[in-house]
Motif scaffolding. Sequence first.
Motif, PDB file in Angstrom:
ATOM      1  N   ILE A 292       0.862  -1.191   0.000  1.00 34.51           N
ATOM      2  CA  ILE A 292       0.000   0.000   0.000  1.00 34.51           C
ATOM      3  C   ILE A 292       0.899   1.241   0.000  1.00 34.51           C
ATOM      4  CG2 ILE A 292      -1.834   1.228   1.210  1.00 34.51           C
ATOM      5  CD1 ILE A 292      -2.626  -1.460   2.496  1.00 34.51           C
ATOM      6  N   PHE A 308       0.033  -5.371   7.429  1.00 34.62           N
ATOM      7  CA  PHE A 308      -1.083  -4.459   7.206  1.00 34.62           C
ATOM      8  C   PHE A 308      -0.745  -3.370   6.193  1.00 34.62           C
ATOM      9  CE2 PHE A 308      -1.874  -6.410  11.295  1.00 34.62           C
ATOM     10  CZ  PHE A 308      -3.186  -6.819  11.133  1.00 34.62           C
ATOM     11  N   ASN A 309       0.483  -3.360   5.710  1.00 33.74           N
ATOM     12  CA  ASN A 309       0.882  -2.457   4.632  1.00 33.74           C
ATOM     13  C   ASN A 309       0.832  -3.186   3.302  1.00 33.74           C
ATOM     14  OD1 ASN A 309       1.898  -0.300   3.158  1.00 33.74           O
ATOM     15  ND2 ASN A 309       4.037  -0.785   3.624  1.00 33.74           N
ATOM     16  N   LEU A 311      -1.730  -5.699   0.362  1.00 31.26           N
ATOM     17  CA  LEU A 311      -2.938  -6.371  -0.102  1.00 31.26           C
ATOM     18  C   LEU A 311      -2.524  -7.462  -1.083  1.00 31.26           C
ATOM     19  CD1 LEU A 311      -5.104  -3.209  -0.931  1.00 31.26           C
ATOM     20  CD2 LEU A 311      -5.194  -4.575   1.163  1.00 31.26           C
ATOM     21  N   VAL A 359     -11.135  -4.937   6.351  1.00 31.97           N
ATOM     22  CA  VAL A 359     -10.207  -3.843   6.648  1.00 31.97           C
ATOM     23  C   VAL A 359     -10.023  -3.786   8.161  1.00 31.97           C
ATOM     24  CG1 VAL A 359      -9.779  -1.367   6.527  1.00 31.97           C
ATOM     25  CG2 VAL A 359     -10.905  -2.524   4.614  1.00 31.97           C
ATOM     26  N   HIS A 363      -4.842  -1.287   8.891  1.00 36.77           N
ATOM     27  CA  HIS A 363      -4.748  -1.008   7.455  1.00 36.77           C
ATOM     28  C   HIS A 363      -4.990   0.474   7.153  1.00 36.77           C
ATOM     29  CE1 HIS A 363      -5.819  -5.418   6.635  1.00 36.77           C
ATOM     30  NE2 HIS A 363      -4.725  -5.218   5.931  1.00 36.77           N
ATOM     31  N   LYS A 364      -5.755   1.156   7.996  1.00 39.61           N
ATOM     32  CA  LYS A 364      -6.356   2.437   7.602  1.00 39.61           C
ATOM     33  C   LYS A 364      -5.341   3.542   7.372  1.00 39.61           C
ATOM     34  CE  LYS A 364     -10.772   1.282   9.727  1.00 39.61           C
ATOM     35  NZ  LYS A 364     -11.761   1.560  10.798  1.00 39.61           N
ATOM     36  N   TYR A 366      -2.305   3.227   6.284  1.00 44.02           N
ATOM     37  CA  TYR A 366      -1.660   2.972   4.998  1.00 44.02           C
ATOM     38  C   TYR A 366      -2.593   3.298   3.833  1.00 44.02           C
ATOM     39  CZ  TYR A 366       2.012   0.450   7.555  1.00 44.02           C
ATOM     40  OH  TYR A 366       3.046   0.117   8.396  1.00 44.02           O
ATOM     41  N   LEU A 367      -3.851   2.928   3.939  1.00 40.64           N
ATOM     42  CA  LEU A 367      -4.814   3.246   2.871  1.00 40.64           C
ATOM     43  C   LEU A 367      -4.957   4.753   2.705  1.00 40.64           C
ATOM     44  CD1 LEU A 367      -7.572   0.564   3.581  1.00 40.64           C
ATOM     45  CD2 LEU A 367      -5.991   0.598   1.649  1.00 40.64           C
TER      46      LEU A 367
END
Length: 381
Positions: A292, A308-309, A311, A359, A363-364, A366-367
């Motif tokens: 990400i 978590f960085n 997908l 999610v 994750h958030k 990085y998103l």
Amino acid sequence: MNGEYEQLIRDAFDGLGSYSKLANGFRLKSRHGQTCAVYFSGNAPGNAVEIGLAPTALAPLLGRTRGELAEWLGSQPAAGRERTVSGQRGSYPVGLAFASRRDLSAFLAAWEAFRHSRGDAVAAAPGGLLATRIEKAAQDAGFDRTPEARDGWLVFRATAFAEELGVHALAADAFRVGFSSTAWAEKVAADCGLPLSRSTGGWLALVDGVAGYAALHDLLQRAGTVARLLAWEGAAAFRRATQGLPATTEAERLTVQRVGQDLFRQALIDYWQGRCAVTGLDIVPLLRASHIKPWADCATDAERLDVFNGLLLAPHLDALFDGGWIGFDDAGRVIVCSGLSDAQRALLGVDAAWRLRGVADRHKAYLAWHRNRWNRSRRSG
């Protein structure tokens, strides 16, 4: 008034299946079958609400036997009222009818007490052969410390992570599993297709109605995997794997980076269960471990190798995401770059319904970084 009734019932029946709307009510369906249907019109005279219930599908979710559940439902005053018997409504073994909100509220209060009455003081920790089988499954899942019997639970821990998990026998073939972390429980429950239940005792989250030893075995395996991923220190693993490798020339540095990327890819395969995080495509050799926040933009190895960085994406989604043509909001909904015309979106197969299959809070950030990067790039471009 129907909307008010519906919310009351849905709150009380939370975790008993996925929701679908009917013309005159709604129904819930779990993996065990359709659990209930609720009707607000077309009822027998005097009935504001009629409910059809299926004990066979409900029992595994509640940790009860079918006979026990049917007997309790049949003893309720609402079971004695006349109701409409037609179509799907008439196929339910148990039917309830309510004339007023007061009647409905009284039943839902009794239901709440019944649903959560099988507490730690009622059911004992598994014993004998069953306990041995559960302990073996837990050991296979990585819970390598000696189990502990605690207040009716078998409690399992591991040297690889700090979290602990408990198993409680509701019946010979039904189990309740307690988790010491809500985030852990949410991921495991979602991956296993099981609903989360309210916490009780010392557990922050519960999965109720695990039906059968095979389902419990699968859940414990997934719990062990997810716990290791949540505790995984990618930077430390990277240092151990590259210790002693030269990194003087560009070719050597690329070799070291490849080791890190391989570790990162395997972590993403484990986290997303070998399926694309959006489409569910399960051809692992085709899937891409998509950062990400890209490797080069990360300040530390901890960021670069954070599960978590990343997908796990099908190739076309990876290309679109890496180029900033798509992104995802904090709920996992796809965001499509306005620079793509409708015709281009169609040619690329971009689907406005694309959504990440889960999610986590971690994750958030990085998103958000990904969205902000491409927003800045488009403006500067």
